[in-house]
Design an enzyme around this catalytic site. Structure first.
Site, PDB file in Angstrom:
ATOM      1  N   CYS A 163     -18.794   6.436  -3.350  1.00 30.71           N
ATOM      2  CA  CYS A 163     -20.146   6.483  -2.781  1.00 30.71           C
ATOM      3  C   CYS A 163     -20.971   7.641  -3.347  1.00 30.71           C
ATOM      4  CB  CYS A 163     -20.146   6.539  -1.263  1.00 30.71           C
ATOM      5  SG  CYS A 163     -21.804   6.176  -0.655  1.00 30.71           S
ATOM      6  N   CYS A 338     -25.887   0.883  -2.186  1.00 36.36           N
ATOM      7  CA  CYS A 338     -25.795   2.226  -1.637  1.00 36.36           C
ATOM      8  C   CYS A 338     -26.913   2.390  -0.605  1.00 36.36           C
ATOM      9  CB  CYS A 338     -25.943   3.242  -2.771  1.00 36.36           C
ATOM     10  SG  CYS A 338     -25.559   4.896  -2.218  1.00 36.36           S
TER      11      CYS A 338
HETATM   12  C1  LIG Z   1     -18.319   9.879   3.130  1.00 38.09           C
HETATM   13  C2  LIG Z   1     -18.222   8.492   2.546  1.00 38.09           C
HETATM   14  C3  LIG Z   1     -19.327   7.648   2.605  1.00 38.09           C
HETATM   15  C4  LIG Z   1     -19.259   6.374   2.066  1.00 38.09           C
HETATM   16  N1  LIG Z   1     -20.351   5.558   2.177  1.00 38.09           N
HETATM   17  C5  LIG Z   1     -20.286   4.289   1.714  1.00 38.09           C
HETATM   18  C6  LIG Z   1     -21.381   3.386   1.920  1.00 38.09           C
HETATM   19  O1  LIG Z   1     -22.405   3.739   2.537  1.00 38.09           O
HETATM   20  N2  LIG Z   1     -21.275   2.141   1.428  1.00 38.09           N
HETATM   21  C7  LIG Z   1     -20.148   1.715   0.788  1.00 38.09           C
HETATM   22  O2  LIG Z   1     -20.096   0.553   0.400  1.00 38.09           O
HETATM   23  N3  LIG Z   1     -19.105   2.543   0.555  1.00 38.09           N
HETATM   24  C8  LIG Z   1     -19.143   3.809   1.010  1.00 38.09           C
HETATM   25  N4  LIG Z   1     -18.068   4.645   0.840  1.00 38.09           N
HETATM   26  C9  LIG Z   1     -16.996   4.261  -0.113  1.00 38.09           C
HETATM   27  C10 LIG Z   1     -15.956   3.295   0.448  1.00 38.09           C
HETATM   28  O3  LIG Z   1     -15.457   3.738   1.690  1.00 38.09           O
HETATM   29  C11 LIG Z   1     -14.834   3.162  -0.579  1.00 38.09           C
HETATM   30  O4  LIG Z   1     -15.386   2.823  -1.839  1.00 38.09           O
HETATM   31  C12 LIG Z   1     -13.825   2.083  -0.193  1.00 38.09           C
HETATM   32  O5  LIG Z   1     -13.227   2.373   1.050  1.00 38.09           O
HETATM   33  C13 LIG Z   1     -12.729   1.979  -1.268  1.00 38.09           C
HETATM   34  O6  LIG Z   1     -11.808   1.007  -0.900  1.00 38.09           O
HETATM   35  P1  LIG Z   1     -10.333   1.007  -1.574  1.00 38.09           P
HETATM   36  O7  LIG Z   1      -9.617  -0.122  -0.919  1.00 38.09           O
HETATM   37  O8  LIG Z   1     -10.444   1.073  -3.029  1.00 38.09           O
HETATM   38  O9  LIG Z   1      -9.712   2.390  -1.085  1.00 38.09           O
HETATM   39  P2  LIG Z   1      -9.410   2.849   0.411  1.00 38.09           P
HETATM   40  O10 LIG Z   1     -10.220   2.070   1.397  1.00 38.09           O
HETATM   41  O11 LIG Z   1      -9.552   4.327   0.416  1.00 38.09           O
HETATM   42  O12 LIG Z   1      -7.905   2.425   0.642  1.00 38.09           O
HETATM   43  C14 LIG Z   1      -6.841   2.823  -0.164  1.00 38.09           C
HETATM   44  C15 LIG Z   1      -5.545   2.556   0.592  1.00 38.09           C
HETATM   45  O13 LIG Z   1      -4.422   2.706  -0.295  1.00 38.09           O
HETATM   46  C16 LIG Z   1      -3.406   3.356   0.410  1.00 38.09           C
HETATM   47  N5  LIG Z   1      -2.518   4.031  -0.568  1.00 38.09           N
HETATM   48  C17 LIG Z   1      -2.741   5.212  -1.206  1.00 38.09           C
HETATM   49  N6  LIG Z   1      -1.682   5.517  -1.978  1.00 38.09           N
HETATM   50  C18 LIG Z   1      -0.792   4.493  -1.853  1.00 38.09           C
HETATM   51  C19 LIG Z   1       0.494   4.233  -2.414  1.00 38.09           C
HETATM   52  N7  LIG Z   1       1.096   5.105  -3.233  1.00 38.09           N
HETATM   53  N8  LIG Z   1       1.127   3.087  -2.065  1.00 38.09           N
HETATM   54  C20 LIG Z   1       0.534   2.203  -1.213  1.00 38.09           C
HETATM   55  N9  LIG Z   1      -0.672   2.406  -0.648  1.00 38.09           N
HETATM   56  C21 LIG Z   1      -1.329   3.542  -0.965  1.00 38.09           C
HETATM   57  C22 LIG Z   1      -4.130   4.330   1.326  1.00 38.09           C
HETATM   58  O14 LIG Z   1      -3.311   4.709   2.426  1.00 38.09           O
HETATM   59  C23 LIG Z   1      -5.350   3.517   1.752  1.00 38.09           C
HETATM   60  O15 LIG Z   1      -5.126   2.797   2.936  1.00 38.09           O
HETATM   61  C24 LIG Z   1     -18.066   5.915   1.425  1.00 38.09           C
HETATM   62  C25 LIG Z   1     -16.947   6.760   1.380  1.00 38.09           C
HETATM   63  C26 LIG Z   1     -17.013   8.029   1.935  1.00 38.09           C
HETATM   64  C27 LIG Z   1     -15.782   8.909   1.931  1.00 38.09           C
END
Ligand SMILES: Cc1cc2nc3c(=O)[nH]c(=O)nc-3n(C[C@H](O)[C@H](O)[C@H](O)COP(=O)(O)OP(=O)(O)OC[C@H]3O[C@@H](n4cnc5c(N)ncnc54)[C@H](O)[C@@H]3O)c2cc1C
Length: 394
Positions: A163, A338
């Protein structure tokens, strides 16, 4: 090998749960699907901006992971330690090897807190805040609520982050709040960024630049935060080789981020460290039964949940095609959104694809601040996330 599944998903965050739900909603779902995820909890991270701004309690962003593992999917509560893509298996910390026909890798992004000297020790104390940590996000509001004027600094690092709008969203909320509590005239608000502008997509950078002027934000571009001394309230930046020290009364730090270490070290990583996938199909460039989406992938889009919402159906379509030995037809166009909170009750909804090309959803000028878009962010999107996206329906 202890277990084998037709599809194994690494990570049960935004991407992992969305993809699992969509796979299980298919007319002919895979014969067996497992999610490897160590955490008991699931977080809607976009809410953390609003938690930091005092709009929601942080607990509203958290649910039990178990409530979102789709029926029919086996949850392996463990973490993946290494990949053996030539043998179609992953190694886990407690459950040994797990085999697959197709693998979907989405363990998110790693936050490198330790790369800023002094940060870990002082985070949550001495006016040092970050919305990027669930444990500390409520402290942002605690500091802002009691702010008595002075220097308020908002940083942006020199790495890709999740983000890209979040570092400035909290700045706009804080600036508005300082006005409301009557300390704005005694406050200097700084946006200190390693980048060269307020926002990377020109279409939205222009109206945001106007707001920077109107609201008297002091920009410090090409400034990369290197050190925080909480007790002395000093932040040290690198400005193209020159050391710049700034005093602060409040500082919101957006820390550097990178691909998780276990991905970086693995054979599925690109040189950049991210999982090396085709930017349209989400299929691995070398290992054809490996797919990746979300923050850990090399997809050259903005790392957001909104991007994942569009990547997930493409990945599911292509994984299903791969398993049925058909050509991959799903294609992701780089869409990301965003919701740029620019104050309480104000929001500019940025939506764009690869190359920063605007891809807007509404029939009005989205570059204007709107209350309706604030309602979308505070009410619409959280509901859509929990009840639609994570159920594979939106
Ligand atoms: C402050 C903030 C504001 C944001 N605002 C926005 C917004 O307004 N709009 C928007 O669309 N997005 C926003 N985001 C971004 C969004 O939250 C992320 O892009 C999204 O959650 C990413 O998803 P993901 O599944 O890739 O990772 P995540 O949702 O972070 O999930 C990753 C998962 O993998 C697991 N994992 C890690 N290592 C391992 C391993 N070795 N083995 C197995 N599992 C593992 C973790 O436990 C976790 O559950 C924001 C993020 C933040 C922090």
């Amino acid at each position: 090998m202890s277990k084998k599944f037709q599809v194994v998903i690494v990570g049960g965050g935004t991407a992992g749960i969305t993809v699992a739900a969509r796979l299980m909603n298919e007319e002919n779902p895979p014969s067996s699907v497992a999610i490897i995820e160590p955490s008991d909890k699931h977080w809607y991270q976009p809410l953390w901006t609003l938690v930091g701004g005092g709009v929601f309690p942080k607990e509203d962003s958290m649910r039990d992971e178990g409530d979102f593992i789709p029926d029919g999917v086996e949850w392996i509560k463990d973490e993946v330690t290494t990949f053996a893509p030539d043998d179609n298996k992953v190694e886990t910390a407690k459950n040994g090897e797990i085999g697959y026909d197709a693998l979907i890798v989405c363990p998110g992004i790693q936050i490198d807190w330790g790369k800023i000297e002094g940060l870990k020790e002082t985070l949550g104390k001495n006016g040092v805040a970050s919305n990027y940590s669930y444990d500390h996000v409520d402290q942002t509001w605690a500091f802002l609520e009691d702010f008595g004027g002075g220097n308020a600094i908002f940083t942006y690092p020199d790495t890709p982050i999740k983000c890209a709008g979040a570092p400035q969203k909290i700045m706009w909320l804080a600036e508005h709040h300082f006005n409301r509590i009557g300390v704005r005239s005694e406050t200097d608000v700084y946006f200190a960024s390693a980048g060269g502008g307020i926002f990377g997509v020109a279409h939205y950078g222009e109206p945001l630049g106007r707001l920077v002027k109107q609201r008297d934000i002091k920009t410090r571009f090409k400034h990369t935060l290197k050190k925080v001394d909480g007790k002395k309230k000093k932040a040290t930046f690198d400005k193209e080789g020159e050391e710049v020290v700034m005093d602060f009364d409040f500082i919101h730090v957006t820390p550097p981020m990178s691909a998780p270490d276990f991905i970086k070290k693995s054979p599925i990583a690109a040189e950049s460290g991210w999982v090396d996938v085709d930017k349209h199909t989400t299929q691995h460039n070398k290992y054809k039964n490996v797919f990746s989406l979300g923050d850990a992938s090399s997809l050259p889009c903005s790392k957001t949940g909104a991007a994942i919402r569009k990547q997930a159906p493409v990945t599911v379509e292509n994984v299903q095609a791969f398993l049925k030995k058909r050509p991959l037809k799903g294609s992701y166009d780089g869409y990301a959104s965003c919701p740029l909170v620019t104050g309480y009750g104000r929001l500019i909804l940025a939506e764009f694809g690869y190359g920063g090309v605007p891809m807007e959803s509404f029939p009005f000028d989205q570059r204007q601040e709107r209350y309706s878009m604030w309602l979308l962010k505070t009410q619409g999107l959280p509901n859509m996330y929990w009840h639609g996206m994570l159920r594979g329906r939106a």
